[in-house]
Motif scaffolding. Structure first.
Motif, short mmCIF file in Angstrom:
data_model
loop_
_atom_site.label_atom_id
_atom_site.label_comp_id
_atom_site.label_asym_id
_atom_site.label_seq_id
_atom_site.Cartn_x
_atom_site.Cartn_y
_atom_site.Cartn_z
N ARG A 152 0.85 -1.19 0.00
CA ARG A 152 0.00 0.00 0.00
C ARG A 152 0.89 1.24 0.00
NH1 ARG A 152 -4.66 -0.79 4.44
NH2 ARG A 152 -5.40 1.10 3.39
N GLY A 153 0.62 2.12 -0.98
CA GLY A 153 1.48 3.29 -1.16
C GLY A 153 1.16 4.42 -0.19
N ILE A 154 2.20 5.17 0.18
CA ILE A 154 2.07 6.30 1.10
C ILE A 154 2.70 7.54 0.48
CG2 ILE A 154 2.89 7.24 3.31
CD1 ILE A 154 2.60 4.54 4.53
N ILE A 155 1.99 8.66 0.59
CA ILE A 155 2.54 9.96 0.22
C ILE A 155 2.67 10.78 1.50
CG2 ILE A 155 2.06 12.13 -0.96
CD1 ILE A 155 0.67 10.56 -3.14
N ILE A 156 3.81 11.45 1.65
CA ILE A 156 4.06 12.23 2.86
C ILE A 156 4.11 13.71 2.51
CG2 ILE A 156 5.70 12.68 4.73
CD1 ILE A 156 6.59 9.78 4.51
N SER A 157 3.28 14.48 3.17
CA SER A 157 3.26 15.93 2.99
C SER A 157 4.18 16.55 4.03
CB SER A 157 1.84 16.48 3.14
OG SER A 157 1.84 17.89 3.09
N GLY A 158 5.26 17.15 3.55
CA GLY A 158 6.22 17.77 4.46
C GLY A 158 7.57 17.09 4.37
N THR A 159 8.62 17.87 4.15
CA THR A 159 9.97 17.32 4.01
C THR A 159 10.87 17.71 5.18
OG1 THR A 159 10.63 19.25 2.70
CG2 THR A 159 9.83 17.33 1.49
N GLY A 160 10.26 18.20 6.26
CA GLY A 160 11.03 18.55 7.44
C GLY A 160 11.45 17.32 8.22
N PRO A 161 12.06 17.51 9.40
CA PRO A 161 12.52 16.38 10.22
C PRO A 161 11.41 15.38 10.54
CG PRO A 161 13.43 18.43 11.06
CD PRO A 161 12.44 18.80 10.00
N THR A 162 10.18 15.88 10.80
CA THR A 162 9.08 14.97 11.13
C THR A 162 8.70 14.13 9.91
OG1 THR A 162 8.24 16.62 12.70
CG2 THR A 162 6.77 14.82 12.11
N GLY A 163 8.69 14.74 8.73
CA GLY A 163 8.39 14.00 7.50
C GLY A 163 9.44 12.95 7.19
N ILE A 164 10.71 13.32 7.37
CA ILE A 164 11.79 12.35 7.14
C ILE A 164 11.69 11.20 8.13
CG2 ILE A 164 14.28 12.04 7.11
CD1 ILE A 164 13.25 13.76 4.83
N SER A 165 11.39 11.52 9.40
CA SER A 165 11.25 10.47 10.41
C SER A 165 10.09 9.55 10.08
CB SER A 165 11.04 11.09 11.80
OG SER A 165 12.19 11.82 12.20
N ALA A 166 8.98 10.11 9.58
CA ALA A 166 7.83 9.30 9.21
C ALA A 166 8.19 8.33 8.08
CB ALA A 166 6.67 10.19 8.78
N ALA A 167 8.92 8.82 7.08
CA ALA A 167 9.34 7.96 5.97
C ALA A 167 10.28 6.87 6.46
CB ALA A 167 10.03 8.80 4.90
N ARG A 168 11.21 7.24 7.34
CA ARG A 168 12.15 6.26 7.87
C ARG A 168 11.43 5.19 8.69
NH1 ARG A 168 15.30 9.59 10.67
NH2 ARG A 168 16.32 10.30 8.77
N ALA A 169 10.41 5.62 9.44
CA ALA A 169 9.64 4.66 10.25
C ALA A 169 8.94 3.64 9.36
CB ALA A 169 8.62 5.41 11.11
N VAL A 170 8.37 4.10 8.25
CA VAL A 170 7.69 3.19 7.32
C VAL A 170 8.68 2.23 6.68
CG1 VAL A 170 6.40 3.07 5.15
CG2 VAL A 170 5.82 4.81 6.84
N ILE A 171 9.83 2.75 6.26
CA ILE A 171 10.85 1.91 5.62
C ILE A 171 11.39 0.86 6.58
CG2 ILE A 171 13.18 1.95 4.63
CD1 ILE A 171 12.43 4.71 3.44
N ASN A 172 11.52 1.23 7.84
CA ASN A 172 12.07 0.30 8.83
C ASN A 172 11.05 -0.70 9.36
OD1 ASN A 172 14.59 1.51 8.70
ND2 ASN A 172 14.19 2.92 10.37
N GLU A 173 9.81 -0.62 8.88
CA GLU A 173 8.77 -1.57 9.28
C GLU A 173 8.22 -2.28 8.04
OE1 GLU A 173 7.60 -2.72 12.00
OE2 GLU A 173 8.17 -1.35 13.60
N PRO A 174 9.05 -3.09 7.37
CA PRO A 174 8.56 -3.78 6.16
C PRO A 174 7.41 -4.72 6.44
CG PRO A 174 10.67 -4.70 6.90
CD PRO A 174 10.43 -3.46 7.71
N TYR A 175 7.25 -5.12 7.69
CA TYR A 175 6.16 -6.02 8.08
C TYR A 175 4.79 -5.42 7.75
CZ TYR A 175 3.44 -9.15 11.12
OH TYR A 175 2.53 -10.07 11.61
N LEU A 176 4.72 -4.09 7.72
CA LEU A 176 3.44 -3.42 7.47
C LEU A 176 2.99 -3.54 6.03
CD1 LEU A 176 4.05 -0.15 9.53
CD2 LEU A 176 2.55 -2.03 10.14
#
Length: 490
Positions: A152-176
């Motif tokens: 399931r695809g995700i789009i993230i609005s915002g490229t600040g630290p919180t947006g980067i952290s959100a992307a990293r969290a998704v990448i680090n949870e391949p189980y999802l």
């Protein structure tokens, strides 16, 4: 309104429901069959009592309804409609199966069918299901992640630290089974956004184009990340606009670091305000009593099981380097009180003299010690000590500290006195002193010695602020996995 979003999200959830209901049915059926086999062929060999008691005829057929009850409770916990990180899903599986089997036993006695079913087989099937259900789910997700129809695809609005952290969290949870398609931002200049040292994701466009981009990319989820620079009204306006126009909307505020486990969301209807209630679980007497009771019961069982191994280790240490097998050191415990921490000795007897000489003669070693209070290549460690450290078996004597009440099975690491002298004024360090130190802890399962000193202190503080009984259980289970991999230990 984007009708396509609502037309496609339902089939995706339906696919999850069908796949995992079938997988759970298979896992639960396997648990019952194994339980019956254990009852019929293994227990009579181990315990003479079961050799004299005949199980009810048709024991397997009489238990056909157990999986159906369990699946109802698994559905009640949202395990067919939400994708959760593995350890959160495991928690819900344990909760659902525990409730299901309580109801099953109640039905057995209320319907007076206890003579028609094997109660022993039911208990065994519950224990086996605790393994088969999460294991089969894990294998299924690992297999499905290979196929695009599952992701399931995700789009993230915002490229600040919180947006980067959100992307990293998704990448680090391949189980999802989620995949970051890209970012949206009105002010970012560039064609891609660096997520970590090895991955970048494209900038798809501006925030105002979110609805169209989500439809074009067939994204299932849009994440709005709020930075401290943005006004609340801007975030509210964007969220309200997208709420009915995308499949699923997630809002991540810029509140990184606050306690998250056990947080309760509420609202004030008239003022349209959201409130977050944060509980201090470790300030509640019943929670502390539960934690201490678990330490005593589980610690006693572990000590009894590991006594032969501990005796072998003690002999091996003496053979390798004469002297005491146990290393005693004063450590800082709860509320800053000191206690004698026990470990198997992994260094030569004159280790302190060797360290001082190394620090005086080698500038690099001095800097490494001052930064991490550890040495990656430590010449003070014996051959047996290297093995004990790699497997963390040197920590086993701390089980005695647990039973004495100096330590807990899970908690912040026990701190040496020199750390207290250097870090006593920092808030994060002090937070780690609010509870008993642990035999294992969050930083041990998050990188172990690969983490620097500041990260270890942060993780200890996070553990204290987010403590729950399930967090302790999950850390203990993850500890065994980390020890098996032998990663990050030196």
């Amino acid at each position: 309104m984007n009708k396509k979003a609502h037309q496609t999200v339902a089939p995706a959830k339906l696919i999850d429901l069908i796949i995992f209901a079938c997988i759970d049915l298979l896992a639960l059926t396997a648990a019952i069959l194994l339980a019956v086999l254990i009852r019929l062929y293994i227990l009579p060999v181990l315990w003479p009592y079961y050799a004299t008691v005949e199980p009810p005829p048709g024991a397997t057929l009489n238990l056909w309804w157990l999986p159906l009850v369990a699946i109802i409770f698994l559905a009640y916990e949202g395990l067919y409609f939400n994708r959760l990180p593995y350890w959160r899903e495991f928690e819900k599986i344990v909760t659902a199966l525990s409730l299901a089997y309580l109801i099953i036993f109640a039905l057995v006695y209320l319907l007076r069918i206890h003579e028609e079913v094997s109660r022993t087989a039911i208990v065994i099937s519950f224990l086996v299901a605790m393994l088969t259900v999460p294991s089969l789910r894990y294998l299924t997700r690992s297999y499905l992640n290979r196929f695009k129809f599952w992701r399931r695809g995700i789009i993230i609005s915002g490229t600040g630290p919180t947006g980067i952290s959100a992307a990293r969290a998704v990448i680090n949870e391949p189980y999802l089974g989620y995949e970051v398609i890209g970012f949206l931002d009105d002010n970012f200049s560039g064609s891609s956004v660096a997520v970590n040292y090895s991955q970048s994701k494209p900038l798809l466009g501006k925030t105002a184009d979110c609805e169209n981009i989500a439809a074009e990319t067939n994204a299932d989820i849009v994440i709005i990340t709020a930075s401290s620079k943005e006004k609340g009204e801007t975030i509210v306006k964007l969220a309200n606009h997208l709420h009915t126009r995308v499949k699923s909307l997630v809002l991540i505020p810029d509140l990184v670091g606050i306690p998250v486990i056990g947080v309760e969301a509420d609202y004030f209807f008239n003022e349209q305000l959201i409130s977050l209630r944060i509980r201090n679980n470790l300030a509640r007497p019943e929670k502390l009593l539960l934690k201490r009771a678990f330490d005593i019961i589980a610690g006693s069982i572990i000590v009894l099981l590991l006594l032969p191994l501990m005796a072998v280790i003690a002999i091996a240490i003496k053979i390798n380097d004469p002297g005491s097998s146990i290393f005693r050191q004063e450590r800082v415990g709860k509320n800053g009180k000191t206690f004698t921490c026990l470990k198997f000795r992994t260094m030569f007897i004159d280790a302190e003299d060797i360290l001082q000489e190394l620090i005086n003669n080698d500038h690099n070693i001095k800097n490494e010690w001052e930064q991490n209070f550890k040495l990656r290549e430590d010449p003070r460690v014996t051959k047996v000590g290297k093995f004990l450290r790699a497997t963390s078996l040197d920590e086993l004597p701390q089980l005695i500290n647990v039973l004495k009440g100096d330590m807990s099975l899970v908690g912040p690491r026990p701190r040496p006195l020199y750390e207290l002298e250097q870090q006593s004024e920092t808030v994060l360090f002090q937070a780690g002193l609010d509870v008993r130190p642990g035999l294992t802890g969050l930083w041990q399962v998050s990188g172990r010695s690969e983490l620097d000193f500041e990260n270890r202190i942060f993780l200890d503080s996070w553990y204290v602020r987010n403590w729950s009984f399930w967090l302790d259980i999950s850390i203990l289970l993850r500890t065994f996995l980390v020890l098996f991999r032998k990663s990050g230990a030196y």
